[in-house]
Write an enzyme that holds these catalytic residues in place. Structure first.
Site, PDB file in Angstrom:
ATOM      1  N   SER A 113       0.901  -1.294  -0.149  1.00 55.28           N
ATOM      2  CA  SER A 113      -0.034  -0.149  -0.068  1.00 55.28           C
ATOM      3  C   SER A 113       0.908   1.211  -0.012  1.00 55.28           C
ATOM      4  O   SER A 113       1.922   1.297   0.468  1.00 55.28           O
ATOM      5  CB  SER A 113      -0.870  -0.015   1.193  1.00 55.28           C
ATOM      6  OG  SER A 113      -1.547   1.286   1.349  1.00 55.28           O
ATOM      7  N   TYR A 145      -0.780  -0.634  11.008  1.00 59.85           N
ATOM      8  CA  TYR A 145      -1.033  -1.062   9.510  1.00 59.85           C
ATOM      9  C   TYR A 145      -0.128  -0.535   8.379  1.00 59.85           C
ATOM     10  O   TYR A 145       0.535  -1.288   7.474  1.00 59.85           O
ATOM     11  CB  TYR A 145      -2.453  -0.487   9.059  1.00 59.85           C
ATOM     12  CG  TYR A 145      -2.980  -1.066   7.598  1.00 59.85           C
ATOM     13  CD1 TYR A 145      -3.087  -2.392   7.365  1.00 59.85           C
ATOM     14  CD2 TYR A 145      -2.945  -0.025   6.767  1.00 59.85           C
ATOM     15  CE1 TYR A 145      -3.562  -2.844   6.240  1.00 59.85           C
ATOM     16  CE2 TYR A 145      -3.306  -0.348   5.424  1.00 59.85           C
ATOM     17  CZ  TYR A 145      -3.646  -1.695   5.066  1.00 59.85           C
ATOM     18  OH  TYR A 145      -3.538  -2.100   4.017  1.00 59.85           O
ATOM     19  N   LYS A 149       2.563  -2.663   6.043  1.00 59.43           N
ATOM     20  CA  LYS A 149       2.760  -2.604   4.591  1.00 59.43           C
ATOM     21  C   LYS A 149       4.101  -2.447   4.266  1.00 59.43           C
ATOM     22  O   LYS A 149       4.580  -2.516   3.068  1.00 59.43           O
ATOM     23  CB  LYS A 149       1.579  -1.408   4.120  1.00 59.43           C
ATOM     24  CG  LYS A 149       0.197  -1.681   4.329  1.00 59.43           C
ATOM     25  CD  LYS A 149      -0.050  -2.863   3.546  1.00 59.43           C
ATOM     26  CE  LYS A 149      -0.239  -4.234   4.184  1.00 59.43           C
ATOM     27  NZ  LYS A 149      -0.810  -5.345   3.102  1.00 59.43           N
TER      28      LYS A 149
END
Length: 276
Positions: A113, A145, A149
């Protein structure tokens, strides 16, 4: 389809059949919060004798609540990073066999991401940067998060370098699908959930739009080994440069070594790939 929730997986299969007419999709159980489930899935696939041309590693969680898996790891760390790394390591031999048997170039696609750029990864200077993420006194769930990534990008680049000798016909890349309207952040509640929902309505793309880069990375000739090395980062269906932190070979190597050590203790046979 490898899914944690088989009921939802079957619902997805019904949609696939309805839209495409294709009736060959199967649902297999896979819980990335459980190393034993990952190993069982890989064993089942190997035993099936099926070829494996494309592996899209697209499972993950995004939560603001700290919780541990049955294996003793913070859930985002295990699901988004450790178990994806384990699954790839266990399926790589199958993909190399597919390459030899069918004269093809199997491909692994890791869904990272753009938010990998949103973290400074404060634990990067620790001698144990993975264990530090598993210690609530040394890390926060707030940026977990984005950190996960970033770990995806590290993992992709390290796999690309380390698997050349033993798995020369398999390539691996990572990508950014963009901010999509999905149920991925369903655990966000209260004002944060409301704000996130409004933000998504304003700028998020559809899941179909986000999937375009996944499909491009999975099948386009731009990612063939003849067109360039593995380990590249893709966004908007084109090659992009990840952040400078993501390009740190020293940090990526330390993250790899500690992650590999954890996985080999959990599933000893992963050593043959992780230390290829």
């Amino acid at each position: 389809l490898a899914v944690r929730d088989v009921k939802k997986g079957n619902e997805a299969v019904a949609k696939i059949q309805s839209h495409s007419g294709y009736e060959g999709t199967e649902v297999w159980s896979l819980d990335l919060a459980d190393f034993a489930s990952v190993e069982a899935f890989a064993n089942r696939f190997k035993a099936s004798g099926e070829r494996l041309d494309i592996l899209i590693s697209n499972a993950g969680v995004n939560t603001r609540q700290w919780s541990n898996t049955k294996d003793g790891f913070e859930s985002t760390l295990q699901v988004n990073h450790l178990s994806n790394m384990l699954l790839i390591s266990l399926l790589l031999p199958v993909m190399q066999d597919t390459a030899k048997t069918h004269t093809v170039q199997p491909r692994i696609v890791v869904v990272a991401s753009e938010v990998h750029a949103w973290t400074s990864y404060d634990q990067r200077s620790a001698c144990d940067p993975i264990s530090a993420l598993n210690d609530p006194s040394r890390s926060s769930i707030k940026d977990r998060y984005p950190v996960s990534k970033l770990l995806n990008v590290f993992m992709t680049r390290q796999f690309a370098t380390r698997m050349k000798a033993k798995f020369p016909d398999v390539s691996i890349h990572c990508l950014n699908p963009g901010f999509c309207k999905t149920a991925f952040s369903r655990e966000f509640t209260g004002l944060i959930g409301i704000g996130f929902g409004i933000f998504a309505l304003m700028i998020a793309r559809t899941s179909e739009q986000g999937a375009r880069t996944l499909v491009h990375a999975a099948v386009h000739e731009d990612l063939d080994l003849e067109r360039g090395p593995g380990g590249r980062y893709w966004s908007e269906c084109s090659e992009n440069a990840p952040t400078l932190t993501a390009c740190s070979s020293d940090l990526a190597s330390r993250v790899w070594e500690e992650s590999a050590s954890i996985l080999v203790r959990a599933v000893p046979r992963s050593r043959q790939t992780l230390y290829a």
